[in-house]
Write an enzyme that holds these catalytic residues in place. Structure first.
Site, short mmCIF file in Angstrom:
data_model
loop_
_atom_site.label_atom_id
_atom_site.label_comp_id
_atom_site.label_asym_id
_atom_site.label_seq_id
_atom_site.Cartn_x
_atom_site.Cartn_y
_atom_site.Cartn_z
N PRO A 139 0.79 -1.23 0.00
CA PRO A 139 0.00 0.00 0.00
C PRO A 139 0.82 1.28 0.00
O PRO A 139 1.87 1.36 0.64
CB PRO A 139 -0.83 -0.11 1.29
CG PRO A 139 -0.17 -1.15 2.10
CD PRO A 139 0.51 -2.09 1.15
N ASN A 140 0.28 2.23 -0.73
CA ASN A 140 0.80 3.61 -0.82
C ASN A 140 2.05 3.75 -1.68
O ASN A 140 2.48 4.86 -1.97
CB ASN A 140 1.04 4.21 0.58
CG ASN A 140 -0.25 4.27 1.38
OD1 ASN A 140 -1.24 4.82 0.91
ND2 ASN A 140 -0.25 3.68 2.57
N ARG B 247 4.80 11.07 -2.53
CA ARG B 247 4.51 10.89 -1.12
C ARG B 247 5.78 11.07 -0.30
O ARG B 247 6.77 10.38 -0.52
CB ARG B 247 4.00 9.46 -0.95
CG ARG B 247 3.96 8.92 0.44
CD ARG B 247 4.00 7.38 0.36
NE ARG B 247 3.76 6.79 1.65
CZ ARG B 247 4.16 5.57 1.98
NH1 ARG B 247 4.79 4.80 1.12
NH2 ARG B 247 3.90 5.11 3.17
N TYR C 78 10.89 8.89 1.09
CA TYR C 78 10.84 7.84 0.06
C TYR C 78 11.50 8.24 -1.26
O TYR C 78 11.57 7.42 -2.18
CB TYR C 78 9.39 7.42 -0.16
CG TYR C 78 8.75 6.83 1.07
CD1 TYR C 78 9.11 5.57 1.53
CD2 TYR C 78 7.81 7.56 1.82
CE1 TYR C 78 8.55 5.03 2.67
CE2 TYR C 78 7.24 7.02 2.97
CZ TYR C 78 7.62 5.76 3.40
OH TYR C 78 7.07 5.23 4.54
N ASN D 278 8.25 -5.40 -1.07
CA ASN D 278 8.13 -4.29 -0.14
C ASN D 278 6.65 -4.26 0.27
O ASN D 278 5.82 -3.74 -0.49
CB ASN D 278 8.53 -2.96 -0.78
CG ASN D 278 8.44 -1.81 0.22
OD1 ASN D 278 7.86 -1.96 1.29
ND2 ASN D 278 9.00 -0.67 -0.15
N ALA E 240 3.10 -0.85 4.74
CA ALA E 240 2.70 -0.95 6.14
C ALA E 240 2.24 -2.36 6.53
O ALA E 240 2.23 -2.69 7.72
CB ALA E 240 1.61 0.06 6.44
N GLU F 6 13.08 -9.08 1.43
CA GLU F 6 12.21 -8.00 1.94
C GLU F 6 12.96 -6.67 1.74
O GLU F 6 14.13 -6.57 2.09
CB GLU F 6 11.96 -8.26 3.43
CG GLU F 6 11.17 -7.19 4.15
CD GLU F 6 11.00 -7.53 5.64
OE1 GLU F 6 11.35 -8.67 6.07
OE2 GLU F 6 10.56 -6.65 6.38
N HIS G 270 12.78 -2.37 2.18
CA HIS G 270 12.17 -1.11 2.64
C HIS G 270 13.02 0.03 2.12
O HIS G 270 14.26 0.00 2.27
CB HIS G 270 12.10 -1.06 4.17
CG HIS G 270 11.35 -2.22 4.72
ND1 HIS G 270 10.00 -2.35 4.57
CD2 HIS G 270 11.78 -3.34 5.35
CE1 HIS G 270 9.62 -3.49 5.10
NE2 HIS G 270 10.68 -4.12 5.57
N ARG H 145 13.01 5.01 12.42
CA ARG H 145 11.73 5.74 12.40
C ARG H 145 10.90 5.37 13.64
O ARG H 145 11.46 5.06 14.68
CB ARG H 145 11.01 5.42 11.09
CG ARG H 145 11.83 5.87 9.86
CD ARG H 145 11.12 5.56 8.57
NE ARG H 145 9.86 6.30 8.48
CZ ARG H 145 8.93 6.06 7.54
NH1 ARG H 145 9.12 5.10 6.64
NH2 ARG H 145 7.84 6.78 7.50
C1 DHK Z 1 7.08 1.70 3.13
C2 DHK Z 1 5.94 1.98 3.80
O1 DHK Z 1 4.82 2.34 3.14
C3 DHK Z 1 5.87 1.99 5.26
O2 DHK Z 1 4.60 1.66 5.76
C4 DHK Z 1 6.94 1.10 5.89
C5 DHK Z 1 8.27 1.16 3.81
C6 DHK Z 1 8.29 1.42 5.30
C7 DHK Z 1 9.54 1.58 3.10
O3 DHK Z 1 10.44 2.15 3.68
O4 DHK Z 1 9.63 1.28 1.89
O5 DHK Z 1 6.94 1.28 7.28
#
Ligand code: DHK
Length: 147
Positions: free
Chosen positions: A11-12, A19, A24, A75, A78, A99, A101, A108
């Site tokens: 998500p996101n 964002r 990011y 990835n 959340a 995995e 991130h 964080r």
């Molecule tokens: C991406 C997200 O959307 C967060 O919810 C994770 C992760 C971290 C990232 O660092 O890619 O906590």
């Protein structure tokens, strides 16, 4: 037959580049997909690159990967911190799992320090920005070649 790596995004991550760029970065999902494809092609591998905001969709793709993926790079966004269901799906996948991130989740909020997915992942990359995806592909390429 060319081996396929599934690169799954939770998500996101569709908002990558827009964002919280201070966390990011400025690259978009399309930029990351292109870089992943180029890295995989350099190893004679192909990519199935996917993103969803829905937990069930990610689980369905992991089930699909059981049939035709040589490895998964994920990835989970959340869902990393909440999803026993994604962990269970990954536990039913028998080949390498990396995995990723983008941010350093350990630097964080406290709740980002726990990952259900890490109970299954063969390796974890955090805090390397979007380069983390490419490092993960390099790693699975090596594992696939050694298998
Ligand atoms: C991406 C997200 O959307 C967060 O919810 C994770 C992760 C971290 C990232 O660092 O890619 O906590």
């Amino acid at each position: 037959m060319t081996a396929t790596i599934y690169v799954l995004n939770g998500p996101n991550l569709n908002l990558l580049g827009k964002r919280q760029p201070e966390i990011y970065g400025h690259e978009t999902m399309a930029d990351v997909e292109a870089a992943c494809r180029a890295t995989a092609e350099g190893h004679g591998l192909q990519i199935r690159y996917l993103q969803s905001n829905a937990e069930h969709q990610l689980i369905d793709w992991i089930h699909e990967a059981r049939e035709d993926a040589a490895a998964i790079v994920i990835n989970p966004g959340a869902y990393t911190h909440t999803s026993i269901a994604i962990l269970d799906a990954l536990n039913a996948f028998e080949r390498p799992v990396m995995e990723v991130h983008i941010s350093n989740v350990h630097k964080r909020e406290e709740f980002r320090r726990h990952s259900y997915v890490s109970l299954r992942a063969d390796g974890v990359i955090a805090g390397c920005g979007t380069q983390g995806y490419l490092l993960a592909i390099e790693r699975v390429a090596r594992l696939i070649a050694a298998a």
